[in-house]
Design an enzyme around this catalytic site. Sequence first.
Site, short mmCIF file in Angstrom:
data_model
loop_
_atom_site.label_atom_id
_atom_site.label_comp_id
_atom_site.label_asym_id
_atom_site.label_seq_id
_atom_site.Cartn_x
_atom_site.Cartn_y
_atom_site.Cartn_z
N GLU A 209 -2.18 64.21 -2.47
CA GLU A 209 -0.90 65.00 -3.36
C GLU A 209 -0.38 64.79 -4.45
O GLU A 209 -0.24 65.89 -5.48
CB GLU A 209 -0.04 66.14 -2.69
N SER B 85 -1.19 65.46 3.16
CA SER B 85 -1.58 64.34 2.76
C SER B 85 -1.48 63.40 4.05
O SER B 85 -1.11 62.75 4.45
CB SER B 85 -0.60 63.67 1.64
N ARG B 86 -1.43 63.88 5.59
CA ARG B 86 -1.01 64.05 6.74
C ARG B 86 -2.10 62.78 7.66
O ARG B 86 -2.17 62.11 8.64
CB ARG B 86 0.17 65.02 7.66
N GLY C 229 -11.44 65.39 2.51
CA GLY C 229 -11.15 64.02 1.85
C GLY C 229 -12.12 62.89 1.98
O GLY C 229 -11.70 62.02 1.51
#
Lengths: 290, 767
Positions: B718, B530-531, B490
């Site tokens: 997320e 989302s880390r 992303g």
Amino acid sequence: MKPLEYHAPGALDDAVRLSAEAGASPLAGGTDLIVQHRMGRVEVAHMVDLKKIPELNVLEFDKKSGLRLGAAVPCAALAECEPIGRLYPSLLEGAELIGSTQIQSRASVGGNLCNGSPAADTICALIVLDAVCVIQGANGSREVAAKDFMTGPGETALNKGELLVEIRVPPPAPLSGNGYLRFIPRNEMDIAVVCVAAHLVFDKDRETCLDAKIAVGAAAPTPLLVEQAGRALIGSKLDEPALKAAAQAASKAVRPIDDARGTAEYRRHMAGVLTRRAVGMAVNRFKESG
Amino acid sequence: MEKQTPGGRPYKVIGTRPIRHDGEDKVTGRAQSGADISFRDQLYGKVLRSPHPHARIVSIDASKALAMPGVEAVITGAELPQPHDRMFLSGEGGVENFRYVNDRVLASGKALFEGHPIAAVAAKDIWTAEEAVKAIEVTYEVLPAVTDVLKAMQPDAPLLHEEITTETLGEKKKESTNVCRHTQHKRGDVDQGFSAADVVIEREFTTSTVHQGYIEPHNATALYRSDGQITIWTSTQAPFWVRRDVAELLELPLSTIKVVPLEIGGGFGGKIAVYLEPLAVLLSKKTGKPVKLVMNRQEVFLATGPASSTATRIKIGVKKDGTITAAAAHLVYEAGAFPSNWAVMGSMCVLAPYKMETLLIDAFDVLTNTPKVMAYRAPSSPQAIFGVESVLDEIALELGMDPLELRMKNAVEEGDRRADGPKFPRIGLKETIQAAMDSEHYKSPAPSGPNQSRAVAVGFWFNAGLQSSATVGINMDGTASVVTGSVDIGGSRASMAMMAAEALGLKAEEVRPSVADTDAIGHTDVTGGSRTTFATGMAVYEACQDVLGQLKKRVATLWELPEEEIEFDGSAFQHADNGKDPMTVKELGAKLTATGGPVMGHSSVAPTGVGASFGVHIADVEVDPETGKVTVLRYTVVQDVGQAIHPSYVEGQMQGGAVQGIGWALNEEYVRNDEGKMMNPSFLDYRVPTMLDVPSIETILVEVPNPGHPYGVRGVGETPIVPPLGTLHNAIARAVGVRMRSLPMSPPKLSAALQAKGLEAIAAPTP
């Protein structure tokens, strides 16, 4: 996938001969055929490309005899042919709904018909416009009305070795309007859950309906010309009782199935909803035409 | 809200919008994705898949396939090492057993879902491989299948795994069942809580199976060399996990396997598990040549992990002033054909946004004859929170209260506990609700035409930490290179470069970010949860501190001063007494050789200060009451994003998540026939929204920095998929007076519900 042979004849006779071979399949835009072949739904040993044959690339309009549309003309070409959008807006609407812009540069109205899908986007317009399909076989040519061209899901009036050469659409009556619409859950890139075309002819009072044709697609094994729906409108001023009767006739005439695209019950309901809306489109077209 | 570096300086790079480093390659199609890799002597593989959702495999005869010219190998489940029990950490933090990974990759004994791999072939070209697969003769004894979660829980349901019994509250029950796990969370006396309430509403909800719908199908190419060294090229979110899974399945040492992650065309959690990689390795081992496998779209739908269908029951009690006194949630989640933890995850999310004295959550993971459910963007949270947000909407109407006021009244904040125990650190739910209240969208008049309305819903996701490694090298001209093990899904290359630039006092364009293979960087967990910007970003930050420490020594050498008197102020090294001209990292580049040689920093981290993210969505909709079609007129995503490193990519995540949620709410579903077979395994009939189906999604970034990260980063990718389900549901309900409580709210379903209600009632909606 098995290997196949590709043929691109330049003459109609050669194409007819090649298409008669076992395992042969005519190819126009290929937007249905190639996908079906790759998915293993059809097995093709010979692909006979029709795009190089002059007779299948005719696109011309004459005020008296109407439109001649070669079976291999891509949908994108219809928008470029001025009288089509004005006189046969329902046909252009259908052609412009087939896939994306890129697909329309390949896909043809002829192929749309020959694929035999009850949900085909151009057939309902051709039915209400009284179009005729010109077919060429080894023993000469014949004509079949658009309303009789599809005979079942994936099946058409074409015999093995016969090719659809062109579609002829008579000029619409002077005081008339036509329109096509389909319902899809999204706004693009989808196949009709139900589709309807309407063609209305008006009296000199510009209000009384002299003739009406309604065709419904994707709601029976073949697209249907629903004569009862047309009759409900003829003689009326398209008032609420007439519209209601036409919608009910359409819902009654369909023989839908449940599938991944919609339920039978929903399709029956939508045949009525879209009939009303297609009639509305045709009326607006007539009014806009002055 | 402070917006500054740990040193208290305003950001120079963070919060700006430079052009992403990988942008041109991706826009022009030059970027190499998994399926782009090819070798001179490469073979093509194809998988034979079960046509039945449930069947005993009586026999497999591949002799005809093997006899075909150009066919070089066929493998079946018998060729995998015997399955054994060993627990491992799978996507998004769940624990799973390798026994079932083995069985999922190639069936042994039974086919448990339509599309279950039965055998795989390698041949000289893809056409030969496809024909060879057809020539394999499999005899099946077809068994009754169950694909519905509630039916699968019945005592007389067909059993998928004889050895599985319910694990309930840590104990194993005796009888075989499809209910593989029962989880419970309790707080206080929930009955007392409900009796203290003035309004109690309990409702049941269902959601359908949905797929992540990434554009790029799964692929894997493997070469098993004669010296036993293996290379795998693949599109994956987790190259180090691919290496672990393949090593475990094939009983090989980790060090024999190198995984090269190629550019990935979307994952959303669906490209964490291995599918084709072990098959490619086995086929390459048999043939001695590189073997490439690429799925088609149908295979992706049938045999890769979708998100759970669910059946939930939500009960909430409130005081007249809107204070929640109690909530109960009963959650049933589709596991697919192998044990999963998705209901466990749902139980952790379902009531997370709200404070309450008493609660009771029961969650059940249920086996079905469907592909094993895998992570999908905030996995399990959307289905659970959907019901809660719908009940709260009804409560708001019942109380005559603004729906955002109701949420604000009950919103969790720092120090509150989640149902499953953990205390929230600094979070920004209240700030996010306030930002939604203050938004131009919410303040503007709600659409008031026929069958139009506006509604809201809240969403939550924990976000993950896990482990990451990074190296930062200083080039001889003072620019930098950043290498991480995190696949860029992303825009993380840009974020990594920006964080390094911020730390080193460089420009974003002066930092070159890249993603390394498993041989070239320390262990790094999945790009997921989302880390990545949080944890890998922290590794990059720490590696930069390492670099700065080394550079300080060089400056000390150059200036002939003690190190302690030198400070880096974010732009340059300074002398405490201003006795020297400041020296930037850029300037130091040319002096490295003379002062001791190259400088490279590295760091591996396993951070714990993960910051959860909350969002509020606002939707205006219009329903066509005749067709049941919903048009989204306007849509706004408000979210606590911590510190946005590159705001454009944060906004992109928010928009993308919202669009996926809108698809989930309105049209996406696995349509199955009576035999349990999927009827719509194509993008034509599995209807993800096109760009014409959604308005331009508006975004409002609420930046509440996460104290657990030097730059305040929270995961953002997320959370935005969570609220759309409830938001659209509530908006439709308020527009036409019908609460569907069942997803998708597709035109046939909504139209049928409206007809059942009667068209006359639609004119005067009473939600």
